[in-house]
Design a protein around this motif. Structure first.
Motif, PDB file in Angstrom:
ATOM      1  N   ILE A  40       0.852  -1.186   0.000  1.00  0.00           N
ATOM      2  CA  ILE A  40       0.000   0.000   0.000  1.00  0.00           C
ATOM      3  C   ILE A  40       0.887   1.234   0.000  1.00  0.00           C
ATOM      4  CG2 ILE A  40      -1.702   1.308   1.332  1.00  0.00           C
ATOM      5  CD1 ILE A  40      -2.629  -1.443   2.466  1.00  0.00           C
ATOM      6  N   PRO A  41       0.690   2.114  -0.979  1.00  0.00           N
ATOM      7  CA  PRO A  41       1.494   3.336  -0.996  1.00  0.00           C
ATOM      8  C   PRO A  41       1.095   4.252   0.164  1.00  0.00           C
ATOM      9  CG  PRO A  41      -0.179   3.422  -2.702  1.00  0.00           C
ATOM     10  CD  PRO A  41      -0.255   2.048  -2.079  1.00  0.00           C
ATOM     11  N   PHE A  42       2.015   5.102   0.577  1.00  0.00           N
ATOM     12  CA  PHE A  42       1.749   6.029   1.670  1.00  0.00           C
ATOM     13  C   PHE A  42       0.567   6.920   1.296  1.00  0.00           C
ATOM     14  CE2 PHE A  42       2.948  10.110   3.885  1.00  0.00           C
ATOM     15  CZ  PHE A  42       2.583   9.680   5.141  1.00  0.00           C
ATOM     16  N   PRO A  43      -0.519   6.867   2.087  1.00  0.00           N
ATOM     17  CA  PRO A  43      -1.714   7.643   1.742  1.00  0.00           C
ATOM     18  C   PRO A  43      -1.627   9.122   2.104  1.00  0.00           C
ATOM     19  CG  PRO A  43      -2.124   6.291   3.682  1.00  0.00           C
ATOM     20  CD  PRO A  43      -0.747   5.964   3.214  1.00  0.00           C
ATOM     21  N   GLY A  44      -0.537   9.532   2.727  1.00  0.00           N
ATOM     22  CA  GLY A  44      -0.366  10.931   3.119  1.00  0.00           C
ATOM     23  C   GLY A  44      -0.664  11.123   4.591  1.00  0.00           C
ATOM     24  N   ALA A  45       0.107  11.985   5.218  1.00  0.00           N
ATOM     25  CA  ALA A  45      -0.039  12.215   6.654  1.00  0.00           C
ATOM     26  C   ALA A  45      -1.430  12.716   7.013  1.00  0.00           C
ATOM     27  CB  ALA A  45       1.022  13.208   7.122  1.00  0.00           C
ATOM     28  N   GLU A  46      -1.997  13.554   6.187  1.00  0.00           N
ATOM     29  CA  GLU A  46      -3.315  14.115   6.483  1.00  0.00           C
ATOM     30  C   GLU A  46      -4.407  13.062   6.478  1.00  0.00           C
ATOM     31  OE1 GLU A  46      -3.980  17.146   7.716  1.00  0.00           O
ATOM     32  OE2 GLU A  46      -1.794  17.249   7.757  1.00  0.00           O
ATOM     33  N   TRP A  47      -4.245  12.005   5.690  1.00  0.00           N
ATOM     34  CA  TRP A  47      -5.253  10.938   5.632  1.00  0.00           C
ATOM     35  C   TRP A  47      -5.459  10.334   7.018  1.00  0.00           C
ATOM     36  CZ3 TRP A  47      -5.067   5.398   5.966  1.00  0.00           C
ATOM     37  CH2 TRP A  47      -6.234   4.761   5.529  1.00  0.00           C
ATOM     38  N   PHE A  48      -4.379  10.118   7.748  1.00  0.00           N
ATOM     39  CA  PHE A  48      -4.486   9.533   9.084  1.00  0.00           C
ATOM     40  C   PHE A  48      -5.184  10.488  10.050  1.00  0.00           C
ATOM     41  CE2 PHE A  48      -1.069   7.211   7.090  1.00  0.00           C
ATOM     42  CZ  PHE A  48      -1.405   5.911   7.403  1.00  0.00           C
ATOM     43  N   LYS A  49      -4.998  11.763   9.858  1.00  0.00           N
ATOM     44  CA  LYS A  49      -5.596  12.756  10.760  1.00  0.00           C
ATOM     45  C   LYS A  49      -7.097  12.924  10.531  1.00  0.00           C
ATOM     46  CE  LYS A  49      -1.233  14.763  11.774  1.00  0.00           C
ATOM     47  NZ  LYS A  49      -0.323  15.852  11.804  1.00  0.00           N
ATOM     48  N   THR A  50      -7.634  12.309   9.455  1.00  0.00           N
ATOM     49  CA  THR A  50      -9.088  12.299   9.243  1.00  0.00           C
ATOM     50  C   THR A  50      -9.733  11.155  10.017  1.00  0.00           C
ATOM     51  OG1 THR A  50      -9.041  10.885   7.275  1.00  0.00           O
ATOM     52  CG2 THR A  50      -8.828  13.281   6.916  1.00  0.00           C
ATOM     53  N   LEU A  51      -8.914  10.389  10.753  1.00  0.00           N
ATOM     54  CA  LEU A  51      -9.365   9.226  11.538  1.00  0.00           C
ATOM     55  C   LEU A  51     -10.138   8.233  10.662  1.00  0.00           C
ATOM     56  CD1 LEU A  51     -10.499  11.088  14.779  1.00  0.00           C
ATOM     57  CD2 LEU A  51      -8.224  10.208  14.196  1.00  0.00           C
ATOM     58  N   PRO A  52      -9.492   7.743   9.598  1.00  0.00           N
ATOM     59  CA  PRO A  52     -10.186   6.870   8.653  1.00  0.00           C
ATOM     60  C   PRO A  52     -10.554   5.515   9.246  1.00  0.00           C
ATOM     61  CG  PRO A  52      -7.849   6.833   8.229  1.00  0.00           C
ATOM     62  CD  PRO A  52      -8.072   7.884   9.288  1.00  0.00           C
ATOM     63  N   THR A  53     -11.563   4.910   8.637  1.00  0.00           N
ATOM     64  CA  THR A  53     -11.903   3.513   8.886  1.00  0.00           C
ATOM     65  C   THR A  53     -11.659   2.798   7.570  1.00  0.00           C
ATOM     66  OG1 THR A  53     -13.574   4.095  10.521  1.00  0.00           O
ATOM     67  CG2 THR A  53     -13.742   1.914   9.522  1.00  0.00           C
ATOM     68  N   SER A  54     -10.715   1.868   7.565  1.00  0.00           N
ATOM     69  CA  SER A  54     -10.317   1.228   6.316  1.00  0.00           C
ATOM     70  C   SER A  54      -9.591  -0.079   6.627  1.00  0.00           C
ATOM     71  CB  SER A  54      -9.379   2.163   5.542  1.00  0.00           C
ATOM     72  OG  SER A  54      -8.764   1.490   4.464  1.00  0.00           O
ATOM     73  N   PRO A  55      -9.717  -1.082   5.759  1.00  0.00           N
ATOM     74  CA  PRO A  55      -8.931  -2.302   5.933  1.00  0.00           C
ATOM     75  C   PRO A  55      -7.426  -2.013   5.928  1.00  0.00           C
ATOM     76  CG  PRO A  55     -10.655  -2.662   4.316  1.00  0.00           C
ATOM     77  CD  PRO A  55     -10.652  -1.193   4.634  1.00  0.00           C
ATOM     78  N   ILE A  56      -7.038  -0.912   5.323  1.00  0.00           N
ATOM     79  CA  ILE A  56      -5.625  -0.528   5.278  1.00  0.00           C
ATOM     80  C   ILE A  56      -5.105  -0.290   6.694  1.00  0.00           C
ATOM     81  CG2 ILE A  56      -4.048   1.313   4.558  1.00  0.00           C
ATOM     82  CD1 ILE A  56      -5.952   1.544   2.048  1.00  0.00           C
ATOM     83  N   ILE A  57      -5.929   0.305   7.545  1.00  0.00           N
ATOM     84  CA  ILE A  57      -5.523   0.567   8.927  1.00  0.00           C
ATOM     85  C   ILE A  57      -5.299  -0.760   9.650  1.00  0.00           C
ATOM     86  CG2 ILE A  57      -6.221   1.584  11.124  1.00  0.00           C
ATOM     87  CD1 ILE A  57      -5.477   3.648   8.994  1.00  0.00           C
ATOM     88  N   ARG A  58      -6.182  -1.707   9.440  1.00  0.00           N
ATOM     89  CA  ARG A  58      -6.009  -3.019  10.083  1.00  0.00           C
ATOM     90  C   ARG A  58      -4.752  -3.707   9.577  1.00  0.00           C
ATOM     91  NH1 ARG A  58      -7.434  -8.505   9.706  1.00  0.00           N
ATOM     92  NH2 ARG A  58      -7.771  -9.406  11.755  1.00  0.00           N
ATOM     93  N   MET A  59      -4.493  -3.654   8.270  1.00  0.00           N
ATOM     94  CA  MET A  59      -3.295  -4.267   7.710  1.00  0.00           C
ATOM     95  C   MET A  59      -2.043  -3.617   8.291  1.00  0.00           C
ATOM     96  SD  MET A  59      -4.416  -6.730   5.954  1.00  0.00           S
ATOM     97  CE  MET A  59      -2.896  -7.278   5.200  1.00  0.00           C
ATOM     98  N   MET A  60      -2.064  -2.303   8.453  1.00  0.00           N
ATOM     99  CA  MET A  60      -0.957  -1.600   9.075  1.00  0.00           C
ATOM    100  C   MET A  60      -0.753  -2.124  10.500  1.00  0.00           C
ATOM    101  SD  MET A  60      -0.800   2.267  10.486  1.00  0.00           S
ATOM    102  CE  MET A  60      -1.882   1.699  11.804  1.00  0.00           C
ATOM    103  N   GLY A  61      -1.851  -2.261  11.246  1.00  0.00           N
ATOM    104  CA  GLY A  61      -1.776  -2.758  12.610  1.00  0.00           C
ATOM    105  C   GLY A  61      -1.204  -4.156  12.684  1.00  0.00           C
ATOM    106  N   LEU A  62      -1.597  -5.014  11.755  1.00  0.00           N
ATOM    107  CA  LEU A  62      -1.065  -6.374  11.735  1.00  0.00           C
ATOM    108  C   LEU A  62       0.438  -6.371  11.476  1.00  0.00           C
ATOM    109  CD1 LEU A  62      -3.944  -8.196   9.829  1.00  0.00           C
ATOM    110  CD2 LEU A  62      -3.403  -8.330  12.278  1.00  0.00           C
ATOM    111  N   ARG A  63       0.897  -5.481  10.605  1.00  0.00           N
ATOM    112  CA  ARG A  63       2.338  -5.358  10.364  1.00  0.00           C
ATOM    113  C   ARG A  63       3.049  -4.847  11.613  1.00  0.00           C
ATOM    114  NH1 ARG A  63       5.739  -6.994   9.033  1.00  0.00           N
ATOM    115  NH2 ARG A  63       7.003  -5.337   8.142  1.00  0.00           N
TER     116      ARG A  63
END
Length: 129
Positions: A40-63
């Motif tokens: 997954i390419p870096f979605p940008g710092a601001e994307w995280f600050k929008t408090l997203p709900t996404s499978p990408i967040i879970r995959m990041m957590g698993l890593r």
């Protein structure tokens, strides 16, 4: 289309907003490297600050768990919504990389994200969610 819905937490495939960032994948061959389209390419710092709900967040957590930085998740493990547990786990990862101060604040940056090598979710990953 279904894969894009899963990766981007799109509930209605007929509604995509102007300016919305979408995660897409390309086929890759050979051994994956940071920046490789199989990650997954870096979605940008601001994307995280929008408090997203996404499978990408879970995959990041698993890593992060694989990297030994998952203690903040406790027994529940990482979920798909960005929260303080994710930020604490990511800060632990940044510390493990040798970052300190504002460089280890738990907000992902491009360099640390590329080093984490977050894979795309499996095609049917979100089917039961």
């Amino acid at each position: 289309m279904k894969q894009l819905q899963i990766w981007n937490a799109i509930s209605d495939p007929n509604v995509i907003k102007v300016g919305q960032r979408l995660m897409v994948a390309k086929a890759s061959t050979g051994e994956p490297q940071p920046g490789d389209p199989s990650f997954i390419p870096f979605p940008g710092a601001e994307w995280f600050k929008t408090l997203p709900t996404s499978p990408i967040i879970r995959m990041m957590g698993l890593r992060l768990v694989e990297e030994g930085c998952g203690a903040p998740y406790g027994f529940s493990g990482p979920g798909p919504k960005w929260n303080d547990k994710h930020r604490q786990a990511y800060a632990s990862y940044q510390n493990a990389l040798g970052y300190s101060g504002s460089d280890a604040d738990g907000w992902p940056g491009r360099k640390s994200w590329d080093q984490l090598r977050v894979p795309f979710p499996e095609e049917d990953w979100g089917a039961a969610e």
